[in-house]
Scaffold this active site. Structure first.
Site, PDB file in Angstrom:
ATOM      1  N   GLU A 116       0.650  -1.218  -0.108  1.00 21.54           N
ATOM      2  CA  GLU A 116       0.128  -0.034  -0.091  1.00 21.54           C
ATOM      3  C   GLU A 116       0.862   1.204   0.106  1.00 21.54           C
ATOM      4  O   GLU A 116       0.533   2.303  -0.721  1.00 21.54           O
ATOM      5  CB  GLU A 116      -0.813  -0.070   1.145  1.00 21.54           C
ATOM      6  N   ASN A 148       4.187  -6.729   6.204  1.00 24.21           N
ATOM      7  CA  ASN A 148       4.458  -5.402   6.981  1.00 24.21           C
ATOM      8  C   ASN A 148       5.409  -5.775   8.236  1.00 24.21           C
ATOM      9  O   ASN A 148       6.239  -4.930   8.347  1.00 24.21           O
ATOM     10  CB  ASN A 148       3.177  -4.750   7.714  1.00 24.21           C
TER      11      ASN A 148
END
Length: 645
Positions: free
Chosen positions: A94, A128
């Site tokens: 993202e 992440n």
């Protein structure tokens, strides 16, 4: 475009910032070759389960600048969304997607793969967590979200991400921070290590630390110290050594609030420190109350020491409420009971000979202690000392005081005193209950309900006090029972009344209130009295009314005659006054005329006098028969004298 080959990866670099940037990653997998394709950016949308929630604006600008120069080295990962797969949801990347949108790229290189919600969730969080710059609070929440899926535990997470179990466990502890401290860690005003230290303590202690030591703005004195120093300060200020308490600490050894159990991978010795003050206080209070009750049971003569104006701990308050006797005695006026020596433990001595010496010393101290307590027990039985118990914060302490011979009491005397106290306590119980109930009825509204039989009995109980002696027989009493009509007897009568007896009592009660301090039948209360009499004794009441009406009617008639005479006299006086008032103007006119005539006469006399004054004056001389006329001359001339014979 310039193609660069590196480790089997072909990278296309755009020459213009808004040109489509393509990065093709060729890698042979079990399911074939995966290639990056260009996806229109307006068809891509972020996912809701991305662990990263904050994006640094400056860092995004730097990434966008790098992409504009070198291209997107690592494409983002997507999966299809929508009924027909017309949209794409980001699984990983993202941050790269946002940087490309900043460059206003129409298409973004991406790898599209098939993934279930669970797979996409795990991939997003895993991607992440594998970054080196992942913020600690985001990592903690990511670990927790994976744990919450029930598909992972600490060990499996450590294995998957190449971390130690201790690291994963401590990172997860950050999720237990209260919001204020978590915000400080997010903002970088408190290190993650310091946050892990604080997360070991319950929410109440965390709130106290935030308010007193850290500050909502992160400017507190403890924000800049290391995690190790911070841990020591928190233990010193907000925890208590369990070794200082005498209650059974077996359940505490495995308690998560015990400092020895804060870190699953740490080692410690001893009882540790307790960080749950509420639980610690509750256990200690229960122990103190139990000890106090045991001491009181062993010695019936014992009295507890109270504080009339000072602080009393919770255990003392509970024992006091238990009904035990307390006296406000100052301990400096008392002697302390001897304390039992502590039994030596072999683990506390490095050498056996030192332990043997300690045991020998303990034996002597124990013998001395036994003799002292035996002697005091003997004096206590003889009534020569009085024993007091003080409920401290860690245990029950015994004190004693010598009693003067005149104050010494036998057991029989003490029993008599205690019996009297018991009787008085029963009286106080009833008095305090009455006081409380009266206050309750005064301040609270009674619920609306039907009038009960008990209420009716209570009503007639009070009405019986107004029953006339002549009606005692109607309720089964004799007239001479007036002085023996106790409250118990009234209650008995009130609970067994017939309707006829109730009527008699009600009327006597009504009669009593109608006649009490009623001085006239002209007011409201007197009107009720007259109506009551007319209803029950109409003929006699009418005779009384007629008698007084006739008597005072005659008196009023004479008064009317006098009033009429006085009115007539008053009328005549007013007529006479009016006539006199009419005569006054005529008299005034006559008087004015008379005054006018008098004024005219006065004027004429004045004029005549003036003429006489102007004529010559005659001055007589002593010569007989001779008259001298002297004329008064004007100013400046001589007088002329004429003589007449």
């Amino acid at each position: 475009m310039t193609a660069i080959k590196n480790n089997g990866t072909a990278v296309a670099v755009a020459e213009k910032a808004n040109e489509v940037v393509t990065a093709v990653v060729v890698r042979t997998l079990e399911n074939g070759v995966k290639k990056a394709v260009n996806i229109p950016s307006d068809l891509i949308e972020p996912s809701n389960y991305n662990a990263r929630k904050t994006f640094d604006a400056d860092a995004l600008k730097e990434l966008a600048q790098s992409i504009s120069v070198h291209g997107l080295i690592q494409p983002i990962t997507l999966r299809r969304k929508g009924e027909k797969g017309e949209h794409y949801e980001i699984i990983c990347g993202e941050r790269r997607f946002r940087a490309c949108r900043m460059l206003k790229l129409a298409e973004i290189p991406a790898i599209v793969r098939e993934a279930t919600d669970e797979q996409a969730y795990d991939l997003s969080i895993s991607e992440n967590l594998q970054r080196e710059d992942v913020p600690p609070m985001e990592a903690a929440k990511a670990y927790k979200r994976l744990i919450d899926t029930k598909r992972y535990d600490v060990a499996s997470l450590a294995l998957q991400f190449g971390k130690s179990e201790k690291h994963v466990y401590q990172t997860l502890k950050l999720c237990e921070l209260i919001k204020g401290i978590a915000n400080l860690v997010k903002a970088g005003k408190l290190t993650a290590s310091a946050g892990i230290v604080i997360s070991k303590y319950d929410k109440k202690i965390q709130a106290e630390i935030l308010k007193d030591r850290l500050g909502e703005d992160g400017q507190g004195e403890w924000c800049s110290i290391s995690a190790g120093v911070l841990d020591g300060k928190i233990q010193s200020c907000y925890t208590n050594h369990l070794e200082n308490y005498l209650f059974d600490k077996t359940p505490c050894l495995k308690c998560p609030h015990n400092s020895t159990n804060f870190d699953l991978f740490a080692t410690g010795s001893g009882c540790g420190r307790c960080a749950d003050k509420k639980c610690l206080d509750a256990k200690n209070t229960a122990y103190l109350v139990e000890q106090a009750q045991a001491v009181a049971l062993a010695d019936p003569k014992l009295v507890f020491i109270g504080e009339q104006y000072g602080y009393e701990n919770e255990a003392t308050q509970k024992v006091r409420k238990g009904g035990y006797e307390f006296k406000n005695v100052h301990t400096y006026n008392l002697s302390r009971y001897p304390t039992a020596p502590s039994v030596p433990q072999s683990a506390d001595f490095a050498k056996p000979e030192d332990f043997a010496k300690a045991q020998d010393k303990y034996g002597k101290e124990q013998e001395r202690y036994s003799k002292q307590t035996a002697h005091l027990d003997e004096l206590k039985e003889q009534g020569k000392i009085r024993v007091y118990a003080e409920i401290g914060d860690k245990g029950v302490k015994l004190h004693y005081k010598e009693v003067a011979s005149k104050d010494t009491k036998s057991n029989e005397q003490l029993i008599a005193d205690l019996t009297a106290k018991k009787k008085r306590n029963t009286e106080l119980q009833a008095e305090k209950t009455a006081e409380g109930v009266k206050e309750l009825l005064r301040t609270d509204e009674l619920p609306e309900s039907a009038f009960t039989a008990d209420e009716e009995t209570a009503m007639y109980f009070f009405m019986l006090s107004k029953l006339r002696r002549s009606h005692y027989k109607a309720v089964g009493l004799k007239e001479n029972d007036y002085y023996g009509l106790t409250e118990e007897k009234k209650l008995q009568i009130a609970s067994t009344l017939t309707e006829e007896q109730k009527t008699v009592i009600r009327r006597d009660y009504l009669y009593s209130h109608l006649t009490d301090r009623t001085a006239t039948v002209a007011d409201t209360k007197g009107g009720l009295l007259l109506a009551f009499a007319k209803q029950h004794l109409p003929k006699k009441t009418a005779e009384i009314e007629a008698t007084h009406a006739e008597d005072y009617g005659k008196k009023n008639a004479r008064l009317d005659e006098r009033i009429a005479g006085l009115k007539k006299a008053e009328k005549q006086m007013k007529a006479d006054a009016k006539a006199k008032k009419t005569e006054q103007p005529a008299k005034a006119e006559n008087t004015a005329k008379t005054v006018g005539k008098t004024a005219d006469k006065a004027k004429k006399a004045t004029a005549l006098t003036a003429k006489v004054a102007e004529q010559p004056k005659v001055i007589p001389t002593p010569t007989a028969g001779t008259v001298h006329l002297v004329t008064v001359p004007p100013k400046g001339k001589k007088a002329e004298v004429a003589t007449a014979v």
